[in-house]
Enzyme design. Structure first.
Site, PDB file in Angstrom:
ATOM      1  CE  LYS A  13       5.667  20.287   3.990  1.00 15.82           C
ATOM      2  NZ  LYS A  13       4.904  20.457   5.251  1.00 15.82           N
ATOM      3  NE  ARG A  88      10.816  20.788   7.778  1.00 21.38           N
ATOM      4  CZ  ARG A  88      10.282  19.585   7.501  1.00 21.38           C
ATOM      5  NH1 ARG A  88      10.402  19.044   6.315  1.00 21.38           N
ATOM      6  NH2 ARG A  88       9.641  18.930   8.423  1.00 21.38           N
ATOM      7  NE  ARG A 127       0.563  13.730   9.215  1.00 22.43           N
ATOM      8  CZ  ARG A 127       1.592  14.488   8.848  1.00 22.43           C
ATOM      9  NH1 ARG A 127       1.596  15.059   7.659  1.00 22.43           N
ATOM     10  NH2 ARG A 127       2.584  14.694   9.669  1.00 22.43           N
ATOM     11  NE  ARG A 160       4.991  11.997  10.083  1.00 26.04           N
ATOM     12  CZ  ARG A 160       5.413  13.054   9.411  1.00 26.04           C
ATOM     13  NH1 ARG A 160       5.011  13.258   8.174  1.00 26.04           N
ATOM     14  NH2 ARG A 160       6.234  13.919   9.963  1.00 26.04           N
ATOM     15  NE  ARG A 171       6.665  16.945  12.932  1.00 24.10           N
ATOM     16  CZ  ARG A 171       5.490  16.449  12.530  1.00 24.10           C
ATOM     17  NH1 ARG A 171       4.684  15.881  13.391  1.00 24.10           N
ATOM     18  NH2 ARG A 171       5.153  16.530  11.275  1.00 24.10           N
TER      19      ARG A 171
HETATM   20  P1  ADP Z   1       2.120  17.996   5.363  1.00 21.00           P
HETATM   21  O1  ADP Z   1       2.605  17.050   4.279  1.00 21.00           O
HETATM   22  O2  ADP Z   1       2.284  19.444   4.977  1.00 21.00           O
HETATM   23  O3  ADP Z   1       2.693  17.710   6.722  1.00 21.00           O
HETATM   24  P2  ADP Z   1      -0.428  16.549   5.026  1.00 21.00           P
HETATM   25  O4  ADP Z   1      -0.686  16.638   3.549  1.00 21.00           O
HETATM   26  O5  ADP Z   1       0.072  15.255   5.556  1.00 21.00           O
HETATM   27  O6  ADP Z   1       0.536  17.786   5.500  1.00 21.00           O
HETATM   28  O7  ADP Z   1      -1.786  16.975   5.762  1.00 21.00           O
HETATM   29  C1  ADP Z   1      -1.876  16.978   7.193  1.00 21.00           C
HETATM   30  C2  ADP Z   1      -3.291  16.560   7.613  1.00 21.00           C
HETATM   31  O8  ADP Z   1      -4.210  17.586   7.231  1.00 21.00           O
HETATM   32  C3  ADP Z   1      -3.810  15.269   6.955  1.00 21.00           C
HETATM   33  O9  ADP Z   1      -4.589  14.572   7.909  1.00 21.00           O
HETATM   34  C4  ADP Z   1      -4.667  15.757   5.783  1.00 21.00           C
HETATM   35  O10 ADP Z   1      -5.721  14.849   5.477  1.00 21.00           O
HETATM   36  C5  ADP Z   1      -5.212  17.078   6.349  1.00 21.00           C
HETATM   37  N1  ADP Z   1      -5.377  18.105   5.299  1.00 21.00           N
HETATM   38  C6  ADP Z   1      -4.546  18.365   4.257  1.00 21.00           C
HETATM   39  N2  ADP Z   1      -5.013  19.411   3.530  1.00 21.00           N
HETATM   40  C7  ADP Z   1      -6.171  19.814   4.143  1.00 21.00           C
HETATM   41  C8  ADP Z   1      -7.126  20.877   3.882  1.00 21.00           C
HETATM   42  N3  ADP Z   1      -6.962  21.713   2.836  1.00 21.00           N
HETATM   43  N4  ADP Z   1      -8.169  20.996   4.719  1.00 21.00           N
HETATM   44  C9  ADP Z   1      -8.336  20.164   5.787  1.00 21.00           C
HETATM   45  N5  ADP Z   1      -7.475  19.143   6.087  1.00 21.00           N
HETATM   46  C10 ADP Z   1      -6.401  18.987   5.279  1.00 21.00           C
HETATM   47  P1  AMP Z   2       8.141  15.711   7.596  1.00 21.91           P
HETATM   48  O1  AMP Z   2       7.708  14.358   7.116  1.00 21.91           O
HETATM   49  O2  AMP Z   2       8.461  16.641   6.471  1.00 21.91           O
HETATM   50  O3  AMP Z   2       7.161  16.319   8.586  1.00 21.91           O
HETATM   51  O4  AMP Z   2       9.516  15.493   8.378  1.00 21.91           O
HETATM   52  C1  AMP Z   2       9.597  14.623   9.488  1.00 21.91           C
HETATM   53  C2  AMP Z   2      10.940  14.822  10.196  1.00 21.91           C
HETATM   54  O5  AMP Z   2      12.023  14.463   9.325  1.00 21.91           O
HETATM   55  C3  AMP Z   2      11.245  16.251  10.647  1.00 21.91           C
HETATM   56  O6  AMP Z   2      10.649  16.579  11.899  1.00 21.91           O
HETATM   57  C4  AMP Z   2      12.780  16.211  10.713  1.00 21.91           C
HETATM   58  O7  AMP Z   2      13.221  15.520  11.880  1.00 21.91           O
HETATM   59  C5  AMP Z   2      13.138  15.346   9.509  1.00 21.91           C
HETATM   60  N1  AMP Z   2      13.291  16.149   8.274  1.00 21.91           N
HETATM   61  C6  AMP Z   2      12.520  16.075   7.154  1.00 21.91           C
HETATM   62  N2  AMP Z   2      12.961  16.927   6.217  1.00 21.91           N
HETATM   63  C7  AMP Z   2      14.020  17.575   6.756  1.00 21.91           C
HETATM   64  C8  AMP Z   2      14.896  18.595   6.296  1.00 21.91           C
HETATM   65  N3  AMP Z   2      14.776  19.131   5.066  1.00 21.91           N
HETATM   66  N4  AMP Z   2      15.888  19.014   7.119  1.00 21.91           N
HETATM   67  C9  AMP Z   2      16.046  18.483   8.345  1.00 21.91           C
HETATM   68  N5  AMP Z   2      15.241  17.533   8.861  1.00 21.91           N
HETATM   69  C10 AMP Z   2      14.237  17.073   8.084  1.00 21.91           C
END
Ligand code: ADP
Ligand code: AMP
Length: 214
Positions: A13, A88, A127, A160, A171
């Site tokens: 995302k 969520r 990541r 993270r 998660r």
């Molecule tokens: P989210 O915001 O949904 O948690 P991220 O955008 O942070 O996901 O992506 C999670 C990890 O996967 C990062 O290390 C990113 O570089 C990698 N990633 C994102 N999209 C792709 C893809 N299409 N193919 C392979 N790796 C990806």
């Molecule tokens: P994310 O960065 O989206 O992976 O979120 C990291 C953490 O933030 C999650 O594991 C939750 O603890 C909290 N969080 C983020 N968005 C929400 C949401 N919409 N509702 C509840 N908790 C959230």
């Protein structure tokens, strides 16, 4: 245009929002980032959210919804934004629908980036993020040009705290349980597009762009 990016943790995302943000000029509203900012600044909200965040549980709706509505009341969101990490669960989706409707607005499109669970674990464990400009990297699939440093601004990359294996497992469990009702919520409003997120980022972006144009 108000767009919801739906997807499990690691679906891409943030990666896709960064690309779409440049193309569409929509502000990126990320509840995860808002919680991280509040936790780092030790605000009252941050102190309340921290135990849930650290365990990989959802922060309770009453805290999350208030924070989100406050964010979208700011002027940069007046004509639209891209939601990432919110909603969520269905209660959060309904609260957003209600707030937008009462302002004469609505969600235009929900884009579900679907990725198999084993690939999500692989992505989250590799990541790396830039704490300065929020650029996203992966140690195998999207490494920076110079190890450990951001290509865009040169800052040192970090991981993270909740990308640790035991927190990742929780998660995924928490979010998998909530995903189908959310997908059904937007499908029921005829606003859902599902995209195969297991392909490379360019292919995913192309499908998302098409869905927003169509
Ligand atoms: P989210 O915001 O949904 O948690 P991220 O955008 O942070 O996901 O992506 C999670 C990890 O996967 C990062 O290390 C990113 O570089 C990698 N990633 C994102 N999209 C792709 C893809 N299409 N193919 C392979 N790796 C990806
Ligand atoms: P994310 O960065 O989206 O992976 O979120 C990291 C953490 O933030 C999650 O594991 C939750 O603890 C909290 N969080 C983020 N968005 C929400 C949401 N919409 N509702 C509840 N908790 C959230």
């Amino acid at each position: 245009m108000f767009v919801v990016l739906l997807g499990l943790p690691g679906a891409g995302k943030g990666t896709q929002a960064a690309r779409l943000k440049e193309e569409l000029g929509l502000p990126h509203v990320t509840t995860g980032d808002l919680f991280r900012e509040n936790i780092a600044a030790r605000t009252e909200l941050g102190k309340k959210a921290m135990p849930y965040y650290d365990a990989g549980d959802l922060v309770p709706n009453e805290l999350t919804i208030g924070m989100l509505l406050d964010r979208i009341s700011q002027p940069d969101c007046a004509n639209g934004c891209m939601f990432d990490g919110y909603p969520r669960n269905v209660e959060q989706a309904a609260a957003l629908d209600q707030a937008l409707t009462s302002a004469g607005k609505q969600i235009d499109r929900a884009l579900y980036i679907e990725v198999p669970e084993d690939e999500l674990v692989r992505r989250l464990s590799g990541r790396w993020l830039c704490p300065n400009c929020a650029a996203v990297y992966h140690e195998v699939s999207a490494p920076p040009a110079k190890a450990g440093l951001c290509d865009k601004c040169g800052s040192e990359l970090t991981q993270r705290s909740d990308d640790k294996p035991d927190v990742v497992r929780n998660r995924l469990k928490v979010n998998i349980g909530n995903m189908q009702p959310l997908v059904d919520h937007y499908a029921g409003q005829d606003k859902l597009t599902t995209v195969d997120g297991s392909r490379d980022p360019e292919a995913v972006s192309a499908d998302l762009r098409k869905a927003l144009e169509g």
